[in-house]
Scaffold this active site. Structure first.
Site, PDB file in Angstrom:
ATOM      1  N   CYS A   1      51.740 -14.506 -15.169  1.00 18.63           N
ATOM      2  CA  CYS A   1      50.395 -14.176 -14.738  1.00 18.63           C
ATOM      3  C   CYS A   1      49.504 -15.419 -14.695  1.00 18.63           C
ATOM      4  O   CYS A   1      49.494 -16.211 -15.634  1.00 18.63           O
ATOM      5  CB  CYS A   1      49.807 -13.165 -15.715  1.00 18.63           C
ATOM      6  SG  CYS A   1      48.181 -12.614 -15.255  1.00 18.63           S
TER       7      CYS A   1
ATOM      8  N   ARG B   1      49.743  -2.457   1.272  1.00 16.96           N
ATOM      9  CA  ARG B   1      48.675  -1.558   0.861  1.00 16.96           C
ATOM     10  C   ARG B   1      47.336  -2.255   0.707  1.00 16.96           C
ATOM     11  O   ARG B   1      46.306  -1.700   1.023  1.00 16.96           O
ATOM     12  CB  ARG B   1      49.047  -0.893  -0.464  1.00 16.96           C
ATOM     13  CG  ARG B   1      50.075   0.175  -0.307  1.00 16.96           C
ATOM     14  CD  ARG B   1      50.170   0.991  -1.561  1.00 16.96           C
ATOM     15  NE  ARG B   1      50.517   0.166  -2.696  1.00 16.96           N
ATOM     16  CZ  ARG B   1      51.752  -0.188  -2.981  1.00 16.96           C
ATOM     17  NH1 ARG B   1      52.744   0.207  -2.224  1.00 16.96           N
ATOM     18  NH2 ARG B   1      51.994  -0.931  -4.021  1.00 16.96           N
TER      19      ARG B   1
HETATM   20  P1  RVP Z   1      55.410 -10.371 -19.686  1.00 14.92           P
HETATM   21  O1  RVP Z   1      56.113  -9.387 -20.560  1.00 14.92           O
HETATM   22  O2  RVP Z   1      54.705 -11.446 -20.471  1.00 14.92           O
HETATM   23  O3  RVP Z   1      56.353 -10.963 -18.669  1.00 14.92           O
HETATM   24  O4  RVP Z   1      54.239  -9.607 -18.928  1.00 14.92           O
HETATM   25  C1  RVP Z   1      54.474  -8.474 -18.118  1.00 14.92           C
HETATM   26  C2  RVP Z   1      53.142  -7.908 -17.672  1.00 14.92           C
HETATM   27  O5  RVP Z   1      52.428  -8.848 -16.871  1.00 14.92           O
HETATM   28  C3  RVP Z   1      53.211  -6.688 -16.784  1.00 14.92           C
HETATM   29  O6  RVP Z   1      53.475  -5.497 -17.465  1.00 14.92           O
HETATM   30  C4  RVP Z   1      51.842  -6.686 -16.119  1.00 14.92           C
HETATM   31  O7  RVP Z   1      50.848  -6.111 -16.930  1.00 14.92           O
HETATM   32  C5  RVP Z   1      51.532  -8.154 -16.002  1.00 14.92           C
HETATM   33  N1  RVP Z   1      51.721  -8.658 -14.636  1.00 14.92           N
HETATM   34  C6  RVP Z   1      52.602  -8.259 -13.695  1.00 14.92           C
HETATM   35  N2  RVP Z   1      52.398  -9.009 -12.607  1.00 14.92           N
HETATM   36  C7  RVP Z   1      51.408  -9.840 -12.899  1.00 14.92           C
HETATM   37  C8  RVP Z   1      50.815 -10.837 -12.023  1.00 14.92           C
HETATM   38  O8  RVP Z   1      51.313 -11.108 -10.949  1.00 14.92           O
HETATM   39  N3  RVP Z   1      49.735 -11.442 -12.465  1.00 14.92           N
HETATM   40  N4  RVP Z   1      51.013  -9.626 -14.151  1.00 14.92           N
END
Ligand code: RVP
Length: 486
Positions: A304, A400
Protein backbone atom coordinates in the site's frame (compact mmCIF):
# COMPACT_ATOMS: atom_id res chain seq x y z
CA UNK A 1 1.61 26.62 16.97
CA UNK A 2 -1.48 24.61 17.92
CA UNK A 3 -1.04 22.69 14.67
CA UNK A 4 2.19 21.23 15.89
CA UNK A 5 0.83 19.95 19.15
CA UNK A 6 0.13 16.55 17.61
CA UNK A 7 -0.95 13.28 19.20
CA UNK A 8 1.28 10.25 18.89
CA UNK A 9 0.15 7.15 17.04
CA UNK A 10 1.82 3.76 17.39
CA UNK A 11 2.28 0.71 15.24
CA UNK A 12 3.37 -2.91 15.70
CA UNK A 13 7.10 -2.30 16.15
CA UNK A 14 6.48 0.44 18.72
CA UNK A 15 5.03 -1.96 21.28
CA UNK A 16 5.49 -5.37 22.90
CA UNK A 17 3.23 -7.45 25.11
CA UNK A 18 4.19 -7.29 28.76
CA UNK A 19 4.84 -10.86 29.94
CA UNK A 20 2.54 -11.86 32.82
CA UNK A 21 1.92 -14.62 35.30
CA UNK A 22 0.51 -17.62 33.49
CA UNK A 23 -0.52 -21.24 33.67
CA UNK A 24 -1.71 -21.25 30.07
CA UNK A 25 -0.14 -23.78 27.73
CA UNK A 26 -0.27 -22.34 24.21
CA UNK A 27 -1.70 -25.60 22.81
CA UNK A 28 -4.68 -25.31 25.09
CA UNK A 29 -5.48 -21.68 24.34
CA UNK A 30 -8.88 -21.18 22.70
CA UNK A 31 -8.54 -19.05 19.56
CA UNK A 32 -12.18 -18.96 18.48
CA UNK A 33 -13.68 -15.52 17.88
CA UNK A 34 -16.53 -13.55 16.37
CA UNK A 35 -15.69 -11.96 13.03
CA UNK A 36 -19.03 -10.16 12.82
CA UNK A 37 -22.15 -10.06 14.97
CA UNK A 38 -23.52 -13.38 13.69
CA UNK A 39 -20.50 -15.25 12.37
CA UNK A 40 -18.10 -17.22 14.56
CA UNK A 41 -14.71 -18.51 13.49
CA UNK A 42 -12.46 -21.12 15.04
CA UNK A 43 -9.34 -19.15 14.07
CA UNK A 44 -9.18 -15.33 14.30
CA UNK A 45 -7.78 -15.04 10.79
CA UNK A 46 -9.07 -13.75 7.42
CA UNK A 47 -7.43 -13.75 4.01
CA UNK A 48 -7.52 -10.40 2.21
CA UNK A 49 -10.02 -9.55 -0.54
CA UNK A 50 -7.33 -9.18 -3.20
CA UNK A 51 -7.06 -10.67 -6.66
CA UNK A 52 -3.70 -12.26 -5.83
CA UNK A 53 -4.91 -13.65 -2.50
CA UNK A 54 -8.51 -14.84 -2.25
CA UNK A 55 -10.58 -16.74 -4.80
CA UNK A 56 -12.57 -19.87 -4.02
CA UNK A 57 -9.47 -22.07 -3.53
CA UNK A 58 -8.15 -19.82 -0.77
CA UNK A 59 -11.61 -19.30 0.73
CA UNK A 60 -12.20 -23.06 0.94
CA UNK A 61 -8.76 -23.56 2.50
CA UNK A 62 -9.30 -20.78 5.05
CA UNK A 63 -12.74 -22.00 6.12
CA UNK A 64 -11.56 -25.63 6.38
CA UNK A 65 -8.86 -24.49 8.82
CA UNK A 66 -11.40 -22.46 10.83
CA UNK A 67 -10.84 -18.95 9.42
CA UNK A 68 -12.53 -16.91 6.69
CA UNK A 69 -11.57 -16.09 3.12
CA UNK A 70 -12.95 -12.89 1.62
CA UNK A 71 -13.43 -13.17 -2.15
CA UNK A 72 -12.07 -10.14 -4.01
CA UNK A 73 -14.29 -8.01 -6.24
CA UNK A 74 -12.17 -7.89 -9.41
CA UNK A 75 -14.55 -10.30 -11.15
CA UNK A 76 -17.92 -9.94 -12.81
CA UNK A 77 -21.05 -10.75 -10.87
CA UNK A 78 -21.60 -14.11 -12.64
CA UNK A 79 -18.11 -15.26 -11.74
CA UNK A 80 -18.58 -14.07 -8.19
CA UNK A 81 -21.74 -16.17 -7.84
CA UNK A 82 -19.93 -19.27 -9.14
CA UNK A 83 -17.05 -18.64 -6.74
CA UNK A 84 -19.37 -18.29 -3.75
CA UNK A 85 -21.18 -21.49 -4.74
CA UNK A 86 -17.86 -23.33 -4.97
CA UNK A 87 -17.07 -22.42 -1.40
CA UNK A 88 -20.53 -23.17 -0.06
CA UNK A 89 -20.64 -26.56 -1.80
CA UNK A 90 -17.08 -27.66 -1.11
CA UNK A 91 -17.76 -29.76 1.97
CA UNK A 92 -21.47 -30.29 1.63
CA UNK A 93 -22.80 -33.44 3.25
CA UNK A 94 -25.43 -34.01 0.58
CA UNK A 95 -24.08 -33.82 -2.97
CA UNK A 96 -26.74 -31.98 -4.96
CA UNK A 97 -28.75 -33.65 -7.71
CA UNK A 98 -27.01 -31.77 -10.51
CA UNK A 99 -23.64 -33.08 -9.35
CA UNK A 100 -24.72 -36.70 -8.83
CA UNK A 101 -23.68 -39.18 -11.53
CA UNK A 102 -26.68 -41.40 -12.32
CA UNK A 103 -27.39 -44.41 -14.53
CA UNK A 104 -30.49 -45.47 -16.50
CA UNK A 105 -31.91 -49.01 -16.15
CA UNK A 106 -31.65 -49.62 -19.89
CA UNK A 107 -28.00 -48.61 -20.24
CA UNK A 108 -25.52 -51.44 -20.78
CA UNK A 109 -23.10 -52.55 -18.11
CA UNK A 110 -20.10 -51.55 -20.22
CA UNK A 111 -21.52 -48.04 -20.81
CA UNK A 112 -22.04 -47.48 -17.10
CA UNK A 113 -18.67 -48.98 -16.23
CA UNK A 114 -16.98 -46.50 -18.58
CA UNK A 115 -19.09 -43.60 -17.32
CA UNK A 116 -18.24 -44.30 -13.67
CA UNK A 117 -14.56 -44.55 -14.51
CA UNK A 118 -14.61 -41.25 -16.43
CA UNK A 119 -16.49 -39.41 -13.68
CA UNK A 120 -14.31 -40.89 -10.96
CA UNK A 121 -17.16 -42.44 -8.97
CA UNK A 122 -17.52 -46.04 -7.82
CA UNK A 123 -21.30 -46.21 -7.77
CA UNK A 124 -24.39 -44.47 -9.12
CA UNK A 125 -28.12 -44.30 -8.33
CA UNK A 126 -30.26 -45.73 -11.15
CA UNK A 127 -33.16 -43.42 -12.05
CA UNK A 128 -36.04 -43.43 -14.55
CA UNK A 129 -37.11 -40.53 -16.79
CA UNK A 130 -38.87 -38.86 -13.87
CA UNK A 131 -35.77 -39.10 -11.69
CA UNK A 132 -37.42 -41.70 -9.50
CA UNK A 133 -34.81 -43.90 -7.83
CA UNK A 134 -35.12 -47.52 -9.05
CA UNK A 135 -31.88 -48.90 -7.73
CA UNK A 136 -28.22 -48.31 -7.19
CA UNK A 137 -25.28 -49.77 -9.05
CA UNK A 138 -21.69 -50.05 -7.85
CA UNK A 139 -18.42 -51.52 -9.01
CA UNK A 140 -19.16 -54.60 -6.92
CA UNK A 141 -22.44 -55.18 -8.76
CA UNK A 142 -20.75 -54.80 -12.11
CA UNK A 143 -17.68 -56.94 -11.59
CA UNK A 144 -19.35 -60.37 -12.21
CA UNK A 145 -20.70 -59.07 -15.55
CA UNK A 146 -17.40 -57.86 -16.97
CA UNK A 147 -16.25 -59.74 -20.10
CA UNK A 148 -19.21 -62.16 -20.05
CA UNK A 149 -22.23 -59.90 -19.62
CA UNK A 150 -21.13 -56.42 -20.64
CA UNK A 151 -24.05 -55.89 -22.98
CA UNK A 152 -26.58 -56.79 -20.28
CA UNK A 153 -28.76 -53.95 -19.03
CA UNK A 154 -28.08 -52.12 -15.78
CA UNK A 155 -31.44 -53.27 -14.41
CA UNK A 156 -30.07 -56.87 -14.34
CA UNK A 157 -27.07 -56.00 -12.21
CA UNK A 158 -28.32 -53.18 -9.96
CA UNK A 159 -29.35 -53.54 -6.33
CA UNK A 160 -33.03 -52.70 -6.41
CA UNK A 161 -33.73 -52.58 -2.72
CA UNK A 162 -32.25 -49.16 -2.21
CA UNK A 163 -31.67 -47.61 1.18
CA UNK A 164 -32.55 -43.92 0.87
CA UNK A 165 -32.62 -40.95 3.20
CA UNK A 166 -34.70 -37.76 3.47
CA UNK A 167 -33.38 -34.26 2.75
CA UNK A 168 -32.78 -33.40 6.39
CA UNK A 169 -30.51 -36.39 7.01
CA UNK A 170 -27.62 -35.73 9.41
CA UNK A 171 -24.08 -37.05 9.04
CA UNK A 172 -24.68 -39.30 12.03
CA UNK A 173 -27.90 -40.80 10.61
CA UNK A 174 -26.26 -41.37 7.25
CA UNK A 175 -23.30 -43.13 8.86
CA UNK A 176 -25.66 -45.32 10.84
CA UNK A 177 -27.51 -46.34 7.67
CA UNK A 178 -24.22 -47.12 5.96
CA UNK A 179 -23.04 -49.15 8.94
CA UNK A 180 -26.30 -51.11 9.32
CA UNK A 181 -26.51 -51.98 5.65
CA UNK A 182 -22.79 -52.19 4.80
CA UNK A 183 -23.13 -49.63 2.03
CA UNK A 184 -21.06 -46.59 1.02
CA UNK A 185 -23.65 -44.29 -0.53
CA UNK A 186 -27.21 -43.31 0.29
CA UNK A 187 -29.43 -41.54 -2.27
CA UNK A 188 -31.41 -38.65 -0.79
CA UNK A 189 -35.01 -38.54 -2.07
CA UNK A 190 -38.07 -36.32 -1.77
CA UNK A 191 -41.49 -37.55 -0.60
CA UNK A 192 -42.20 -38.96 -4.07
CA UNK A 193 -39.00 -41.00 -4.20
CA UNK A 194 -37.28 -38.62 -6.66
CA UNK A 195 -33.54 -38.19 -6.41
CA UNK A 196 -32.49 -34.89 -4.83
CA UNK A 197 -28.95 -35.74 -3.77
CA UNK A 198 -26.47 -38.30 -2.53
CA UNK A 199 -24.52 -38.81 0.69
CA UNK A 200 -21.30 -40.77 0.37
CA UNK A 201 -18.95 -42.26 2.93
CA UNK A 202 -16.16 -40.32 1.23
CA UNK A 203 -17.85 -36.95 1.73
CA UNK A 204 -18.48 -37.73 5.39
CA UNK A 205 -14.86 -38.72 5.93
CA UNK A 206 -13.67 -35.59 4.13
CA UNK A 207 -15.68 -33.44 6.52
CA UNK A 208 -14.16 -35.30 9.44
CA UNK A 209 -10.69 -34.32 8.27
CA UNK A 210 -11.63 -30.70 8.86
CA UNK A 211 -13.12 -30.87 12.32
CA UNK A 212 -12.06 -27.31 13.09
CA UNK A 213 -13.69 -25.87 9.96
CA UNK A 214 -15.75 -22.69 10.19
CA UNK A 215 -19.27 -23.64 9.06
CA UNK A 216 -22.68 -22.03 8.78
CA UNK A 217 -25.79 -23.42 10.50
CA UNK A 218 -26.29 -25.90 7.66
CA UNK A 219 -22.77 -27.24 7.99
CA UNK A 220 -21.45 -25.49 4.87
CA UNK A 221 -18.14 -23.62 4.87
CA UNK A 222 -18.39 -19.91 5.64
CA UNK A 223 -17.62 -17.45 2.87
CA UNK A 224 -16.84 -13.72 2.90
CA UNK A 225 -17.27 -11.48 -0.14
CA UNK A 226 -15.99 -7.97 -0.86
CA UNK A 227 -18.37 -5.54 -2.54
CA UNK A 228 -17.81 -1.97 -3.65
CA UNK A 229 -19.54 0.60 -1.46
CA UNK A 230 -21.93 1.67 -4.21
CA UNK A 231 -22.63 -1.77 -5.64
CA UNK A 232 -25.92 -2.77 -4.12
CA UNK A 233 -26.70 -5.15 -7.01
CA UNK A 234 -23.48 -7.04 -6.42
CA UNK A 235 -24.24 -7.11 -2.71
CA UNK A 236 -27.71 -8.56 -3.27
CA UNK A 237 -26.33 -11.16 -5.69
CA UNK A 238 -23.64 -12.20 -3.20
CA UNK A 239 -26.21 -12.41 -0.45
CA UNK A 240 -28.52 -14.59 -2.53
CA UNK A 241 -25.64 -16.86 -3.56
CA UNK A 242 -25.04 -17.62 0.10
CA UNK A 243 -22.30 -15.26 1.29
CA UNK A 244 -22.15 -15.18 5.08
CA UNK A 245 -20.40 -11.84 5.46
CA UNK A 246 -20.23 -8.93 3.01
CA UNK A 247 -17.27 -6.59 3.33
CA UNK A 248 -17.82 -3.06 2.12
CA UNK A 249 -14.49 -2.70 0.36
CA UNK A 250 -13.29 0.86 0.54
CA UNK A 251 -10.04 2.62 1.38
CA UNK A 252 -11.82 5.35 3.35
CA UNK A 253 -15.19 4.33 4.74
CA UNK A 254 -15.52 7.56 6.71
CA UNK A 255 -16.69 9.08 3.44
CA UNK A 256 -20.33 9.91 4.19
CA UNK A 257 -21.56 8.78 0.76
CA UNK A 258 -19.94 5.41 1.40
CA UNK A 259 -21.61 5.15 4.79
CA UNK A 260 -25.03 6.07 3.37
CA UNK A 261 -24.71 3.38 0.76
CA UNK A 262 -23.38 0.80 3.23
CA UNK A 263 -26.35 1.47 5.47
CA UNK A 264 -28.71 0.84 2.55
CA UNK A 265 -26.91 -2.37 1.63
CA UNK A 266 -27.16 -3.54 5.23
CA UNK A 267 -30.93 -3.09 5.10
CA UNK A 268 -31.34 -5.13 1.94
CA UNK A 269 -29.30 -8.25 2.75
CA UNK A 270 -29.42 -11.15 5.17
CA UNK A 271 -25.65 -11.58 5.40
CA UNK A 272 -23.65 -9.69 8.00
CA UNK A 273 -22.14 -6.45 6.72
CA UNK A 274 -18.65 -5.43 7.80
CA UNK A 275 -17.83 -1.81 7.12
CA UNK A 276 -14.30 -0.67 6.29
CA UNK A 277 -11.78 0.48 6.22
CA UNK A 278 -11.75 2.88 9.12
CA UNK A 279 -8.90 4.06 11.31
CA UNK A 280 -10.24 6.53 13.83
CA UNK A 281 -12.65 6.83 16.73
CA UNK A 282 -14.84 9.24 14.74
CA UNK A 283 -15.17 6.86 11.80
CA UNK A 284 -16.10 4.04 14.16
CA UNK A 285 -18.75 6.24 15.79
CA UNK A 286 -20.25 6.98 12.38
CA UNK A 287 -20.71 3.30 11.51
CA UNK A 288 -21.10 1.44 14.78
CA UNK A 289 -24.90 1.76 14.92
CA UNK A 290 -25.50 -0.34 11.81
CA UNK A 291 -22.30 -2.30 11.03
CA UNK A 292 -22.00 -5.98 11.99
CA UNK A 293 -18.24 -5.51 12.14
CA UNK A 294 -15.65 -2.80 11.55
CA UNK A 295 -12.47 -3.34 9.57
CA UNK A 296 -9.46 -1.21 10.46
CA UNK A 297 -6.54 -0.18 8.28
CA UNK A 298 -5.68 3.11 6.62
CA UNK A 299 -2.40 2.54 4.85
CA UNK A 300 -0.60 -0.24 6.77
CA UNK A 301 -0.64 -2.80 3.92
CA UNK A 302 2.63 -4.18 2.61
CA UNK A 303 1.77 -3.19 -0.98
CA UNK A 304 0.00 0.00 0.00
CA UNK A 305 1.26 3.48 -0.87
CA UNK A 306 -1.74 5.40 0.46
CA UNK A 307 0.30 7.13 3.17
CA UNK A 308 3.03 8.31 0.82
CA UNK A 309 0.70 9.20 -2.03
CA UNK A 310 -2.01 10.95 -0.02
CA UNK A 311 -0.15 11.91 3.12
CA UNK A 312 -2.97 10.38 5.20
CA UNK A 313 -3.03 7.30 7.42
CA UNK A 314 -3.04 5.95 10.94
CA UNK A 315 -0.38 3.68 12.42
CA UNK A 316 -2.17 0.39 12.96
CA UNK A 317 -1.98 -0.24 16.72
CA UNK A 318 -3.45 3.17 17.49
CA UNK A 319 -6.05 2.81 14.74
CA UNK A 320 -7.24 -0.56 16.09
CA UNK A 321 -7.31 0.71 19.68
CA UNK A 322 -9.35 3.79 18.78
CA UNK A 323 -11.90 1.80 16.80
CA UNK A 324 -12.13 -0.93 19.44
CA UNK A 325 -12.81 1.66 22.15
CA UNK A 326 -15.99 2.56 20.28
CA UNK A 327 -16.95 -0.86 18.89
CA UNK A 328 -16.38 -3.19 21.86
CA UNK A 329 -19.00 -1.64 24.19
CA UNK A 330 -21.55 -2.00 21.37
CA UNK A 331 -20.67 -5.66 20.76
CA UNK A 332 -19.37 -4.95 17.25
CA UNK A 333 -16.34 -7.08 16.31
CA UNK A 334 -13.19 -5.39 14.98
CA UNK A 335 -10.89 -6.76 12.28
CA UNK A 336 -7.31 -5.47 12.01
CA UNK A 337 -6.49 -5.40 8.30
CA UNK A 338 -2.98 -5.01 6.88
CA UNK A 339 0.62 -4.60 7.93
CA UNK A 340 0.97 -7.94 9.70
CA UNK A 341 4.37 -9.47 8.90
CA UNK A 342 4.82 -11.84 11.82
CA UNK A 343 2.58 -13.83 14.17
CA UNK A 344 3.65 -11.39 16.90
CA UNK A 345 2.08 -8.51 14.97
CA UNK A 346 -1.17 -10.46 14.71
CA UNK A 347 -1.47 -11.07 18.45
CA UNK A 348 -0.47 -7.45 19.17
CA UNK A 349 -3.40 -6.36 16.99
CA UNK A 350 -5.70 -8.49 19.16
CA UNK A 351 -4.17 -6.99 22.30
CA UNK A 352 -4.97 -3.54 20.91
CA UNK A 353 -8.62 -4.57 20.69
CA UNK A 354 -9.15 -6.50 17.45
CA UNK A 355 -11.22 -9.69 17.39
CA UNK A 356 -9.59 -11.02 14.24
CA UNK A 357 -6.84 -10.14 11.78
CA UNK A 358 -6.79 -9.94 7.98
CA UNK A 359 -3.62 -10.67 6.01
CA UNK A 360 -2.61 -10.35 2.38
CA UNK A 361 1.13 -10.74 1.87
CA UNK A 362 1.36 -13.51 4.48
CA UNK A 363 -0.86 -15.76 2.34
CA UNK A 364 -0.10 -14.51 -1.17
CA UNK A 365 2.83 -16.92 -1.52
CA UNK A 366 0.82 -20.06 -0.76
CA UNK A 367 -0.44 -22.65 -3.22
CA UNK A 368 -4.03 -21.67 -2.53
CA UNK A 369 -3.51 -18.05 -3.67
CA UNK A 370 -4.45 -17.32 -7.29
CA UNK A 371 -1.32 -15.36 -8.28
CA UNK A 372 1.05 -16.98 -10.80
CA UNK A 373 4.41 -18.49 -9.80
CA UNK A 374 7.44 -16.55 -11.09
CA UNK A 375 11.05 -17.75 -10.98
CA UNK A 376 13.76 -15.13 -10.39
CA UNK A 377 17.42 -16.04 -9.88
CA UNK A 378 16.39 -19.63 -9.34
CA UNK A 379 13.95 -18.78 -6.53
CA UNK A 380 10.19 -19.14 -6.77
CA UNK A 381 7.88 -16.23 -6.11
CA UNK A 382 4.20 -15.50 -6.52
CA UNK A 383 2.77 -12.31 -7.83
CA UNK A 384 1.24 -10.04 -5.15
CA UNK A 385 -0.26 -6.66 -5.92
CA UNK A 386 -2.30 -3.96 -4.25
CA UNK A 387 -5.92 -3.65 -5.35
CA UNK A 388 -5.15 0.02 -5.87
CA UNK A 389 -2.16 -0.75 -8.12
CA UNK A 390 -2.27 0.10 -11.81
CA UNK A 391 -2.42 -3.60 -12.77
CA UNK A 392 -5.31 -4.46 -10.44
CA UNK A 393 -7.27 -1.34 -11.36
CA UNK A 394 -6.86 -2.09 -15.05
CA UNK A 395 -8.19 -5.62 -14.70
CA UNK A 396 -11.48 -4.98 -12.99
CA UNK A 397 -11.33 -2.10 -10.59
CA UNK A 398 -10.62 0.06 -13.64
CA UNK A 399 -13.86 -1.04 -15.29
CA UNK A 400 -15.86 0.17 -12.40
CA UNK A 401 -14.08 3.22 -11.15
CA UNK A 402 -12.37 4.63 -14.20
CA UNK A 403 -14.63 3.92 -17.12
CA UNK A 404 -13.27 6.74 -19.22
CA UNK A 405 -9.62 6.16 -18.51
CA UNK A 406 -7.84 4.68 -21.48
CA UNK A 407 -4.31 5.79 -20.62
CA UNK A 408 -2.23 4.56 -17.69
CA UNK A 409 -1.55 8.21 -16.88
CA UNK A 410 -5.16 8.54 -15.79
CA UNK A 411 -4.60 6.35 -12.74
CA UNK A 412 -3.32 7.70 -9.47
CA UNK A 413 -2.47 4.35 -7.87
CA UNK A 414 -2.25 3.82 -4.12
CA UNK A 415 -0.63 0.42 -4.34
CA UNK A 416 2.26 -1.40 -5.99
CA UNK A 417 2.69 -4.64 -7.91
CA UNK A 418 5.16 -6.99 -6.31
CA UNK A 419 6.31 -10.55 -5.75
CA UNK A 420 6.45 -12.57 -2.55
CA UNK A 421 8.41 -15.79 -1.88
CA UNK A 422 6.53 -18.98 -2.76
CA UNK A 423 5.61 -20.66 0.50
CA UNK A 424 3.85 -24.01 0.11
CA UNK A 425 0.50 -24.77 1.68
CA UNK A 426 -1.88 -22.44 3.45
CA UNK A 427 -2.29 -24.99 6.25
CA UNK A 428 1.38 -24.80 7.21
CA UNK A 429 1.43 -20.98 7.06
CA UNK A 430 -1.64 -20.84 9.26
CA UNK A 431 -0.07 -23.31 11.64
CA UNK A 432 2.88 -20.95 12.15
CA UNK A 433 0.73 -17.83 12.37
CA UNK A 434 -1.74 -19.21 14.88
CA UNK A 435 0.97 -21.12 16.76
CA UNK A 436 2.76 -17.81 17.37
CA UNK A 437 -0.47 -16.13 18.46
CA UNK A 438 -1.14 -18.94 20.92
CA UNK A 439 2.36 -18.47 22.24
CA UNK A 440 1.56 -14.80 22.88
CA UNK A 441 -1.53 -15.90 24.84
CA UNK A 442 0.74 -18.12 26.91
CA UNK A 443 3.09 -15.21 27.77
CA UNK A 444 0.16 -13.07 28.84
CA UNK A 445 -1.66 -15.86 30.66
CA UNK A 446 -4.98 -15.81 28.84
CA UNK A 447 -6.93 -18.87 27.77
CA UNK A 448 -9.37 -17.17 25.41
CA UNK A 449 -9.13 -14.27 23.01
CA UNK A 450 -11.68 -12.09 24.84
CA UNK A 451 -9.75 -12.76 28.06
CA UNK A 452 -6.49 -11.95 26.32
CA UNK A 453 -7.81 -8.63 25.00
CA UNK A 454 -8.80 -7.65 28.51
CA UNK A 455 -5.61 -8.73 30.21
CA UNK A 456 -2.89 -7.80 27.72
CA UNK A 457 -0.75 -4.71 28.38
CA UNK A 458 1.76 -3.04 26.11
CA UNK A 459 5.20 -1.67 26.80
CA UNK A 460 6.72 0.92 24.51
CA UNK A 461 9.82 -0.15 22.60
CA UNK A 462 12.71 2.10 21.58
CA UNK A 463 14.54 1.50 18.35
CA UNK A 464 17.34 -0.10 20.39
CA UNK A 465 14.74 -2.40 21.94
CA UNK A 466 13.44 -3.26 18.53
CA UNK A 467 16.88 -4.19 17.26
CA UNK A 468 17.34 -6.36 20.33
CA UNK A 469 14.09 -8.18 19.53
CA UNK A 470 15.22 -9.46 16.17
CA UNK A 471 18.10 -11.91 15.67
CA UNK A 472 21.23 -9.76 15.92
CA UNK A 473 24.98 -10.04 15.71
CA UNK A 474 24.71 -13.41 14.02
CA UNK A 475 24.49 -14.60 10.46
CA UNK A 476 21.35 -16.68 9.96
CA UNK A 477 22.35 -20.00 8.41
CA UNK A 478 19.03 -21.83 8.15
CA UNK A 479 15.69 -20.31 7.37
CA UNK A 480 13.11 -20.56 10.15
CA UNK A 481 9.55 -21.33 8.99
CA UNK A 482 8.20 -18.27 10.82
CA UNK A 483 10.96 -15.69 10.48
CA UNK A 484 12.73 -13.92 7.69
CA UNK A 485 14.59 -10.63 8.04
CA UNK A 486 12.56 -7.83 6.42
P1 RVP B 1 -0.80 -6.91 3.97
O1 RVP B 1 -1.28 -8.07 4.77
O2 RVP B 1 0.16 -6.04 4.73
O3 RVP B 1 -0.20 -7.36 2.66
O4 RVP B 1 -2.04 -5.96 3.68
C1 RVP B 1 -3.20 -6.42 3.02
C2 RVP B 1 -4.24 -5.31 3.04
O5 RVP B 1 -3.78 -4.17 2.32
C3 RVP B 1 -5.55 -5.63 2.37
O6 RVP B 1 -6.41 -6.43 3.14
C4 RVP B 1 -6.13 -4.25 2.10
O7 RVP B 1 -6.77 -3.70 3.23
C5 RVP B 1 -4.90 -3.42 1.84
N1 RVP B 1 -4.70 -3.15 0.42
C6 RVP B 1 -5.03 -3.91 -0.65
N2 RVP B 1 -4.66 -3.24 -1.75
C7 RVP B 1 -4.12 -2.10 -1.34
C8 RVP B 1 -3.59 -1.03 -2.17
O8 RVP B 1 -3.45 -1.18 -3.37
N3 RVP B 1 -3.26 0.08 -1.56
N4 RVP B 1 -4.14 -2.06 -0.01
Amino acid sequence: SEKLRVPEALTFDDVLLRPMESRVEPDEADVSTAVSKNVELNLPVLSAAMDTVTESGMAIGMAREGGLGVLHQNMDVETMITEIERVKRADELVIRRENVVTARPSQTISEVDLMMERQGVSGAPVVDDDDEVLGIISGTDIRPYLEVGESDAVREAMTDEVITAARDVTARDALELMYDHKIERVPVVDEGGHLVGLVTMQSILQRREHENAARDDDGRLVCGVAVGPFESDRATAADEAGADVLFIDCAHAHNLNVLDSAREIKQSVEADVVVGNVGTREAAEAAVDFADGLKVGIGPGSICTTRVVSGAGMPQITAVAEVADVAAPEGVPVIADGGIRYSGDAIKAIAAGADAVMLGSYFAGTEEAPGRVITMNGKKYKQYRGMGSVGAMKSGGGDRYLKDADEDEEFVPEGVEAATPYKGTLASELHQLVGGMRSGMGYVGAETLPGFKERAEFVRVSSAGQTEGHPHDVMITDEAPNYSPQ
